[in-house]
Design a protein around this motif. Structure first.
Motif, PDB file in Angstrom:
ATOM      1  N   TYR A 164       0.928  34.696  49.755  1.00 28.83           N
ATOM      2  CA  TYR A 164       0.370  34.221  48.496  1.00 28.83           C
ATOM      3  C   TYR A 164      -1.058  34.929  48.177  1.00 28.83           C
ATOM      4  N   ALA A 205       4.033  26.197  47.665  1.00 23.74           N
ATOM      5  CA  ALA A 205       4.917  25.220  47.571  1.00 23.74           C
ATOM      6  C   ALA A 205       4.255  24.040  48.089  1.00 23.74           C
ATOM      7  N   ARG A 206       5.175  22.797  47.528  1.00 24.68           N
ATOM      8  CA  ARG A 206       4.761  21.540  48.220  1.00 24.68           C
ATOM      9  C   ARG A 206       5.466  21.407  49.531  1.00 24.68           C
ATOM     10  N   ILE A 216       9.143  24.690  34.471  1.00 28.10           N
ATOM     11  CA  ILE A 216       9.350  25.766  35.098  1.00 28.10           C
ATOM     12  C   ILE A 216       8.506  26.351  36.104  1.00 28.10           C
ATOM     13  N   ILE A 217       7.006  26.325  35.420  1.00 29.28           N
ATOM     14  CA  ILE A 217       5.973  26.921  36.420  1.00 29.28           C
ATOM     15  C   ILE A 217       5.361  26.077  37.263  1.00 29.28           C
ATOM     16  N   ILE A 218       5.850  24.852  37.404  1.00 26.72           N
ATOM     17  CA  ILE A 218       5.101  23.896  38.370  1.00 26.72           C
ATOM     18  C   ILE A 218       6.099  23.014  39.332  1.00 26.72           C
ATOM     19  N   HIS A 219       7.153  22.866  38.851  1.00 29.11           N
ATOM     20  CA  HIS A 219       8.121  22.163  39.609  1.00 29.11           C
ATOM     21  C   HIS A 219       8.150  22.466  41.126  1.00 29.11           C
ATOM     22  N   ASN A 220       7.909  21.507  41.810  1.00 32.05           N
ATOM     23  CA  ASN A 220       7.796  21.561  43.337  1.00 32.05           C
ATOM     24  C   ASN A 220       6.736  22.489  43.993  1.00 32.05           C
ATOM     25  N   THR A 221       5.831  22.739  43.054  1.00 33.10           N
ATOM     26  CA  THR A 221       4.641  23.520  43.777  1.00 33.10           C
ATOM     27  C   THR A 221       3.733  22.262  44.173  1.00 33.10           C
ATOM     28  N   GLY A 258      -1.435  25.326  43.409  1.00 34.72           N
ATOM     29  CA  GLY A 258       0.128  25.367  42.770  1.00 34.72           C
ATOM     30  C   GLY A 258       0.319  26.201  41.369  1.00 34.72           C
ATOM     31  N   THR A 259      -0.794  26.638  40.682  1.00 37.28           N
ATOM     32  CA  THR A 259      -0.493  27.560  39.841  1.00 37.28           C
ATOM     33  C   THR A 259      -0.406  28.898  40.293  1.00 37.28           C
ATOM     34  N   LEU A 260      -0.928  28.939  41.569  1.00 39.86           N
ATOM     35  CA  LEU A 260      -0.433  30.373  42.267  1.00 39.86           C
ATOM     36  C   LEU A 260       0.774  30.088  42.867  1.00 39.86           C
ATOM     37  N   GLY A 261       1.565  29.099  42.954  1.00 37.14           N
ATOM     38  CA  GLY A 261       3.064  29.319  43.487  1.00 37.14           C
ATOM     39  C   GLY A 261       2.982  28.654  44.544  1.00 37.14           C
TER      40      GLY A 261
END
Ligand code: HEM
Ligand SMILES: [Cu+2]
Ligand SMILES: [Cu+2]
Lengths: 180, 56, 578
Positions: C461, C444-445, C371-376, C439-442
């Motif tokens: 961000y 996006a990839r 949840i906190i990582i997907h697609n970041t 990524g941990t800061l959100g």
């Protein structure tokens, strides 16, 4: 020289294994099992789990739901596009829709109140990425995701799209405000 | 060299069944395809196929 | 009559046709790496906020091409070369059906060109995942299908070669561990490619209008049976390459054939289930399916990787200690040949894969932590640690090993070759670590503008995220420099390197056979079993033969545990979800 030669024994399975490997395998196995059981454990005792509730839905039906909600609970409009902001009742259903390239509508929620958030896309895949909390969910067209969400902090939140959805992908934003 | 006299006498106990599995690439191929096909693909497709229609 | 030559330096036997196919596949792979690396520079410079090089449409096009060209074309072409090496050369066997192998190679090249042409044509910027209903040009899918069919032929040629070798009794006992690892890779590849056919053929038919609808959720389930399993091919194959290099450079033998092969057996059973970790946050799929599959059924394939993580360096340590490097826990490691790019590349691959790629992969593949990582951008950070530091660096190390052996050319620029793994490894580690941090800061990839400039809704961000993406950009430039160095050294050696054999001309560098005089039709002597060593008899009691490695393994485990629970802590702080 044996990693690329046949084993030194015909019967290599029966060669005794050193203690070092056995100890390491035992430790690693315990760790693997701990990691495995953390997931069901969190389902029972943790506060953040992915719901399994999902439905097949058509864009037309879903859009009707969204409009119905906006009709009932719209509190204001924002910006040049006059995007509606909806304040759903406590504990109520919230219908959020992803489309090229917008999260629709905007939401106003209350802290520590639990809502049933519905989520789908009416065109392509999108990615619900709530910032700055960093909650990320896949939004798949044709499928409605239903989750209970409980905001735990007041403030302004932005929904970024983090699944590539074409040339406007990086412009796709949405807003959620959480009030005390 | 290519004669059949290759039975090295270093040990001639019975080969363990595990070793027989590991030495058989086609059995391994079967396992390696069957496992994910059943647990990942078929089960996964069933999961998606059984998602109900929205109740409204 | 099969023709063979024996490499005078290593004693390895090369079947003429197999040799040429290895060269052709490896060279085509390196060409793809060159393209992918060039595109990587453009991508990473665009994601460096202060540079922001490309316009949006070009960025998405180039990113699509980078992912496909690197992850699919470079890695798999090279993998086919490894299969032929492990099947034919290591077993001293002729390659089964070289004509089919040749046809497979041609299909792969044609497919690759077709797909890249579709992407650069501009109407196929769909990313490598090409999730429906976003639509690419039909030739995009068709090219991928052709490429996959070619690769599948390669796998079956390899499996056929195992049969030939067995029937013609070219070796005694069981196949070598490296060949066994390659077999595991080939098996995983068969499942992978079958899944690819299952999804890409209908998608192709849909793109030309024969099928009206592809279910987007089904697509994701089956596509990932292709997308992730192909990474498992890489794991199985690069672990085999680690064992090979440990054997070649140190004369290391596996600490235990049983342990290493049993670990590979776990891969066969469980590794491919993990495709599920891409679907952790998908709607409507049950947690039972998610938990069982994402954990490879109780993490048994992770167990296997942790075993290899001990036994590969452990084998090196045992070999080094036997040579008298027994002081303290780490003399064996300190006095390893750090100036030899074959070893240093392999060791960086091993450590980077374990510490950066492995730990982050297992953590992010946990159902809830996703949840906190997907697609970041955490995700590209993670897989550049696995597939670039792990797989690509293993391939690079093997290339340095094979240039003299396979191509009969001396390597040019040895001083630069020495540095190459460090430059590439450092740059790539920076990319991996700082992307993960961002990524941990959100962040996006697959995202052109993290600043959302001009967007009326506005969002920023945290400033740190910009800094992290900037450092990742610097790392990317360093990595591309290292990659360029690799291409210059290898291609340069093929063209300008001193000939180790008079016939080794320019054409021979690209797959044309050496002159007939280099080969003989005499069948190579049967490959004997490795010499038995006294150690094996008593090592049951000998206890800890590789204490230094055990310490390293414990460091890995402790980092793993800490990092795992840190992520649960982060997760527990976000909004309640149920
Ligand atoms: C040479 C140095 C390399 C650099 C600097 C680099 C950098 C990058 C960057 C910045 C991204 C974009 C992340 C995003 O915006 O989502 C990316 C994506 C990607 N890279 Fe690399 N990369 C390199 C090499 C490689 C190699 C060797 C491989 C494979 C073996 C690879 C595989 C991928 C893949 C699969 C993607 C994802 C594409 C997508 O999202 O569809 N990269 N890379
Ligand atoms: Cu979107
Ligand atoms: Cu998007």
């Amino acid at each position: 020289m044996t990693s690329f030669m046949p084993p030194a024994q015909k019967n290599w399975w029966n060669v005794p294994v050193g203690r070092q490997e056995i100890v390491w395998i035992a430790i690693a196995l315990v760790w693997c099992l701990i990691m495995f059981f953390m997931m069901p454990y969190w389902h029972m005792y943790g506060g953040q789990n992915i719901s399994n509730e999902g439905y097949r839905v058509t864009p037309v039906k879903y859009q009707a739901k969204v409009n119905e909600m906006i009709g009932k609970y719209k509190v204001r409009e924002v910006g040049a596009m006059k995007t509606p902001v909806v304040a759903p009742p406590d504990g109520g259903d919230v219908y959020l829709m992803a489309r090229l390239w917008q999260w629709y509508p905007m939401l106003e929620l209350k802290k520590d109140v639990t809502y049933r958030l519905h989520l789908t896309s009416i065109d392509w895949n999108h990615g619900f990425s709530l910032q700055p909390v960093n909650i990320n969910l896949q939004v798949v067209p044709g499928y409605e995701f239903v989750l209970s969400v409980t905001p735990n902090k007041a403030g302004e939140y932005t929904i970024v799209c983090n699944e590539y959805c074409g040339i406007g992908h990086h412009t796709m934003l949405g807003k959620i405000w959480v009030k005390e | 060299m290519a004669d059949d006299n290759n039975t090295d006498e270093r040990d001639d106990e019975k080969i363990s069944p595990w070793q027989q599995i590991i030495d058989n690439p086609f059995l391994l191929l079967f396992i390696g395809v069957a496992m994910p096909t059943v647990f990942y693909t078929l089960w996964g497709v069933m999961e998606v196929a059984t998602i109900p229609i929205a109740p409204y | 009559m099969a023709l063979f030559r024996q490499c005078p330096d290593t004693g390895l036997f090369f079947h003429k046709e197999a040799e040429n196919l290895m060269k052709a596949n490896a060279v085509a792979g390196v060409v793809c790496l060159l393209i992918a690396g060039t595109l990587a520079l453009l991508v990473v410079l665009t994601r460096w906020p202060a540079v922001h090089l490309l316009p949006a449409d070009t960025f998405y096009m180039v990113l699509t091409a980078h992912g496909i060209c690197a992850l699919i074309f470079w890695v798999i072409l090279f993998e086919i070369a490894i299969l032929y090496f492990a099947g034919s050369t290591l077993l001293r066997s002729r390659l089964a059906t070289p004509r089919w192998a040749c046809a497979g190679f041609v299909l792969m090249v044609v497919g690759a060109i077709m797909t890249l042409a579709a992407v650069f044509g501009g109407n196929s910027s769909v990313m490598m995942t090409s999730y429906v209903p976003m639509r690419a040009d039909p030739s995009f899918y068709l090219g991928l299908i052709l490429f996959a069919v070619g690769a599948l032929i390669g796998c079956f040629v390899y499996l056929g070669t195992l049969v030939v070798a067995k029937n013609e009794k070219t070796y005694e006992g069981s196949v070598p561990l490296v060949t066994f690892g390659a077999t595991v890779a080939a098996i995983i590849a068969v499942f992978t490619i079958a899944s690819g056919a299952e999804i890409l053929i209908p998608t192709y038919l849909w793109s030309i209008g024969y099928i009206s609808h592809i279910d987007p959720a089904m697509y994701r389930v089956i596509w990932w049976a292709l997308g992730h399993s192909s990474q498992q091919i890489n794991v199985a194959a690069h672990v085999a390459v680690w064992y090979l290099i440990a054997g070649v450079v140190f004369g290391a033998r596996p600490m235990s054939e049983k342990v290493s092969r049993a670990a590979y057996l776990l891969y066969i059973f469980f590794l491919q289930l993990a495709s599920a970790h891409h679907l952790m946050t998908d709607p409507g799929i049950s947690s039972e399916w998610k938990i069982f599959n994402t954990s490879y059924a109780m993490y048994l394939a992770v167990l296997a990787s942790m075993i290899h993580g001990l036994t590969v360096p452990g084998a090196i340590e045992v070999a080094q200690r036997k040579k008298g490097l027994t002081n303290g826990a780490f003399e064996w490691l300190r006095k390893a040949p750090w100036g030899n790019p074959v070893f240093s590349g392999m060791f960086i691959s091993l450590v980077g894969f374990g510490f950066l790629g492995g730990i982050s992969g297992v953590v992010m593949g946990t159902e809830q932590i996703s949840i906190i990582i997907h697609n970041t951008i955490y995700v590209p950070g993670h897989f550049h640690a696995t597939v670039v530091i792990g797989t690509t660096m293993a391939w690079m190390a093997l290339t340095f090993l094979l240039i003299p052996v396979l191509f009969r050319r001396k390597m040019i620029l040895p001083q630069f070759a020495k540095l190459q793994p460090y430059i590439f490894g450092l740059g790539m580690s920076m990319v991996a670590v700082f992307h993960m941090a961002a990524g941990t800061l959100g962040v996006a990839r697959r995202h052109w503008d993290m600043g959302f400039a001009g967007n009326p809704l506005g969002f920023e961000y945290p400033a740190t995220a910009y800094l992290l993406m900037g450092i990742a950009g610097i790392g990317g430039v360093i990595a591309v420099t290292g990659g360029a160095l690799f291409v210059i050294i290898t291609v340069g050696s093929l063209i300008f390197g001193e000939k180790l054999q008079p016939e080794a001309g320019l054409l021979q560098s690209f797959g044309v056979p050496l002159a007939d005089s280099a080969y003989s039709d005499e069948k190579p002597a049967r490959l004997p079993m490795a010499p038995a060593e006294a150690v094996e008899a008593d090592h049951g009691e000998a206890g800890f033969e590789a204490p230094g490695t055990f310490i390293l393994a414990m460091v890995l485990l402790v980092s793993f545990v800490i990092y795992y629970f840190i992520n649960w802590k982060y997760l527990s702080e976000v909004w309640g979800l149920a």
